[in-house]
Design an enzyme around this catalytic site. Sequence first.
Site, PDB file in Angstrom:
ATOM      1  N   GLY A 220       0.700  -1.077   0.008  1.00 15.71           N
ATOM      2  CA  GLY A 220      -0.100   0.058  -0.166  1.00 15.71           C
ATOM      3  C   GLY A 220       0.790   1.323   0.138  1.00 15.71           C
ATOM      4  O   GLY A 220       0.173   2.284   0.171  1.00 15.71           O
TER       5      GLY A 220
ATOM      6  N   ASP B 150      -5.139  -5.703  -6.138  1.00 15.44           N
ATOM      7  CA  ASP B 150      -4.045  -6.669  -5.967  1.00 15.44           C
ATOM      8  C   ASP B 150      -4.381  -8.107  -5.840  1.00 15.44           C
ATOM      9  O   ASP B 150      -5.457  -8.264  -5.543  1.00 15.44           O
ATOM     10  CB  ASP B 150      -3.249  -6.285  -4.870  1.00 15.44           C
ATOM     11  CG  ASP B 150      -1.605  -6.621  -4.882  1.00 15.44           C
ATOM     12  OD1 ASP B 150      -0.643  -6.095  -4.975  1.00 15.44           O
ATOM     13  OD2 ASP B 150      -1.365  -7.970  -4.941  1.00 15.44           O
TER      14      ASP B 150
ATOM     15  N   ASP C  71       2.615  -0.910 -10.454  1.00 12.82           N
ATOM     16  CA  ASP C  71       3.832  -1.390  -9.726  1.00 12.82           C
ATOM     17  C   ASP C  71       3.742  -3.118  -9.744  1.00 12.82           C
ATOM     18  O   ASP C  71       4.501  -3.638  -8.799  1.00 12.82           O
ATOM     19  CB  ASP C  71       3.914  -0.724  -8.539  1.00 12.82           C
ATOM     20  CG  ASP C  71       5.378  -0.910  -7.907  1.00 12.82           C
ATOM     21  OD1 ASP C  71       6.487  -0.955  -8.674  1.00 12.82           O
ATOM     22  OD2 ASP C  71       5.500  -0.555  -6.618  1.00 12.82           O
TER      23      ASP C  71
ATOM     24  N   TRP D 118       2.237   2.892  -2.435  1.00 17.03           N
ATOM     25  CA  TRP D 118       2.008   4.110  -3.466  1.00 17.03           C
ATOM     26  C   TRP D 118       0.595   4.421  -3.390  1.00 17.03           C
ATOM     27  O   TRP D 118       0.162   5.681  -3.427  1.00 17.03           O
ATOM     28  CB  TRP D 118       1.964   3.070  -4.752  1.00 17.03           C
ATOM     29  CG  TRP D 118       3.120   3.024  -5.453  1.00 17.03           C
ATOM     30  CD1 TRP D 118       4.566   2.932  -4.689  1.00 17.03           C
ATOM     31  CD2 TRP D 118       3.732   3.075  -6.839  1.00 17.03           C
ATOM     32  NE1 TRP D 118       5.512   2.956  -5.676  1.00 17.03           N
ATOM     33  CE2 TRP D 118       5.091   2.920  -7.024  1.00 17.03           C
ATOM     34  CE3 TRP D 118       2.691   3.035  -7.866  1.00 17.03           C
ATOM     35  CZ2 TRP D 118       5.828   2.618  -8.079  1.00 17.03           C
ATOM     36  CZ3 TRP D 118       3.637   3.172  -9.283  1.00 17.03           C
ATOM     37  CH2 TRP D 118       4.954   2.719  -9.151  1.00 17.03           C
TER      38      TRP D 118
ATOM     39  N   LYS E 164       5.986  -0.114 -13.830  1.00 23.51           N
ATOM     40  CA  LYS E 164       7.219  -0.863 -13.627  1.00 23.51           C
ATOM     41  C   LYS E 164       7.671  -1.924 -14.858  1.00 23.51           C
ATOM     42  O   LYS E 164       6.893  -2.822 -15.272  1.00 23.51           O
ATOM     43  CB  LYS E 164       7.263  -1.771 -12.287  1.00 23.51           C
ATOM     44  CG  LYS E 164       8.573  -2.467 -11.999  1.00 23.51           C
ATOM     45  CD  LYS E 164       8.246  -3.852 -11.135  1.00 23.51           C
ATOM     46  CE  LYS E 164       7.496  -3.754 -10.014  1.00 23.51           C
ATOM     47  NZ  LYS E 164       8.624  -3.223  -8.781  1.00 23.51           N
TER      48      LYS E 164
ATOM     49  N   ASP F 125      -7.110 -10.162  -9.697  1.00 24.06           N
ATOM     50  CA  ASP F 125      -5.994 -10.668 -10.616  1.00 24.06           C
ATOM     51  C   ASP F 125      -6.098  -9.766 -11.776  1.00 24.06           C
ATOM     52  O   ASP F 125      -7.213  -9.931 -12.419  1.00 24.06           O
ATOM     53  CB  ASP F 125      -5.963 -12.308 -10.869  1.00 24.06           C
ATOM     54  CG  ASP F 125      -4.939 -12.538 -11.782  1.00 24.06           C
ATOM     55  OD1 ASP F 125      -4.262 -11.789 -12.081  1.00 24.06           O
ATOM     56  OD2 ASP F 125      -4.678 -13.800 -11.961  1.00 24.06           O
TER      57      ASP F 125
HETATM   58  C1  LIG Z   1       6.195  -4.309  -5.943  1.00 18.90           C
HETATM   59  S1  LIG Z   1       4.616  -5.125  -5.102  1.00 18.90           S
HETATM   60  C2  LIG Z   1       3.860  -3.449  -5.258  1.00 18.90           C
HETATM   61  C3  LIG Z   1       4.277  -2.480  -4.127  1.00 18.90           C
HETATM   62  C4  LIG Z   1       3.182  -1.245  -3.956  1.00 18.90           C
HETATM   63  N1  LIG Z   1       3.573  -0.459  -4.997  1.00 18.90           N
HETATM   64  C5  LIG Z   1       3.426  -0.568  -2.566  1.00 18.90           C
HETATM   65  O1  LIG Z   1       3.796   0.583  -2.772  1.00 18.90           O
HETATM   66  O2  LIG Z   1       3.323  -1.003  -1.708  1.00 18.90           O
HETATM   67  C6  LIG Z   1       3.813  -6.030  -6.570  1.00 18.90           C
HETATM   68  C7  LIG Z   1       2.539  -6.370  -6.332  1.00 18.90           C
HETATM   69  O3  LIG Z   1       1.996  -6.716  -7.417  1.00 18.90           O
HETATM   70  C8  LIG Z   1       0.838  -7.617  -7.169  1.00 18.90           C
HETATM   71  N2  LIG Z   1       0.586  -8.476  -8.499  1.00 18.90           N
HETATM   72  C9  LIG Z   1       1.556  -9.163  -9.215  1.00 18.90           C
HETATM   73  N3  LIG Z   1       0.753  -9.773 -10.396  1.00 18.90           N
HETATM   74  C10 LIG Z   1      -0.552  -9.147 -10.245  1.00 18.90           C
HETATM   75  C11 LIG Z   1      -1.601  -9.442 -10.827  1.00 18.90           C
HETATM   76  N4  LIG Z   1      -1.590 -10.221 -11.970  1.00 18.90           N
HETATM   77  N5  LIG Z   1      -2.946  -8.693 -10.683  1.00 18.90           N
HETATM   78  C12 LIG Z   1      -2.791  -7.783  -9.496  1.00 18.90           C
HETATM   79  N6  LIG Z   1      -1.734  -7.787  -8.724  1.00 18.90           N
HETATM   80  C13 LIG Z   1      -0.738  -8.401  -9.033  1.00 18.90           C
HETATM   81  C14 LIG Z   1       1.803  -8.625  -6.024  1.00 18.90           C
HETATM   82  O4  LIG Z   1       0.567  -9.278  -5.545  1.00 18.90           O
HETATM   83  C15 LIG Z   1       2.443  -7.404  -5.198  1.00 18.90           C
HETATM   84  O5  LIG Z   1       1.597  -7.215  -4.329  1.00 18.90           O
END
Ligand SMILES: C[S@@+](CC[C@H](N)C(=O)[O-])C[C@H]1O[C@@H](n2cnc3c(N)ncnc32)[C@H](O)[C@@H]1O
Length: 233
Positions: free
Chosen positions: A82, A107, A147, A84, A187, A123
């Site tokens: 969380g 997420d 992200d 961002w 990203k 998803d």
């Molecule tokens: C680097 S973390 C994000 C950190 C966030 N921006 C923060 O500031 O806390 C990446 C996130 O992408 C999510 N993610 C990966 N693939 C996903 C998908 N297909 N659908 C939704 N979320 C996804 C992961 O569960 C993870 O929580």
Amino acid sequence: MTKSGAGGREGGRSLKERVKTARRRSLSSTLWLERQLNDPFVAQAKRDGYRSRAAYKLLEIDDRHKLLTPGKRIVDLGAAPGGWSQIAATRVKSADGKSKGKVVAIDLLEMEPIAGVEFTVMDFNDESAPELIKAMLGGGADGVMSDMAANATGHKQTDHLKIVALAELAADFAKEVLAPGGFFVAKVLQGGTEHQLLAALKRDFAQVRHLKPAASRPDSAELYVLATGFRGG
Ligand SMILES: C[S@@+](CC[C@H](N)C(=O)[O-])C[C@H]1O[C@@H](n2cnc3c(N)ncnc32)[C@H](O)[C@@H]1O
């Protein structure tokens, strides 16, 4: 959640516990934990009350490019834990009840509630995701941020393709929901294919650039692509 954003979750554990479980930990996990413990952004996030060190990447991008101004409507894809979303909600003033600002976040993982952020577990690869997010928005968006990062396999090319595929999906979604003048930030990983994404974005946005914020680890191939000035559908 990928390991990079999970710093806050280590917070409650004692050093003793860490040492005790170390024997069962793989080498890569031990190295990751050591890096977390010595990372100044992890310590800073704890002090500042941010849920992730990733928060500092968005802070730097936004301080430079002034994307999250009061009243903006923002989508945060891959939002957990969380960091961002915390920054977006504060800057667009989505919690104050008076501003038009709105933050919609999704997420794969659960996320503790944040004032001013409407969150759903989802998803983004699901076919229904775009429509569900549009329903949460109830209108257009001024910014789409991604992200998202799938869990690393350790195989460089596979990890690269997975992240770029998520960024491409997010870019397609951005083109559907952004109002003219809107922005998209995502990203990606350095490695070739992200140039295709860049070229596609250049057709739809006035300016497209790659960014490497200071909080993005210098030894990682991670980059952010920022597209501003959406030309409209
Ligand atoms: C680097 S973390 C994000 C950190 C966030 N921006 C923060 O500031 O806390 C990446 C996130 O992408 C999510 N993610 C990966 N693939 C996903 C998908 N297909 N659908 C939704 N979320 C996804 C992961 O569960 C993870 O929580």
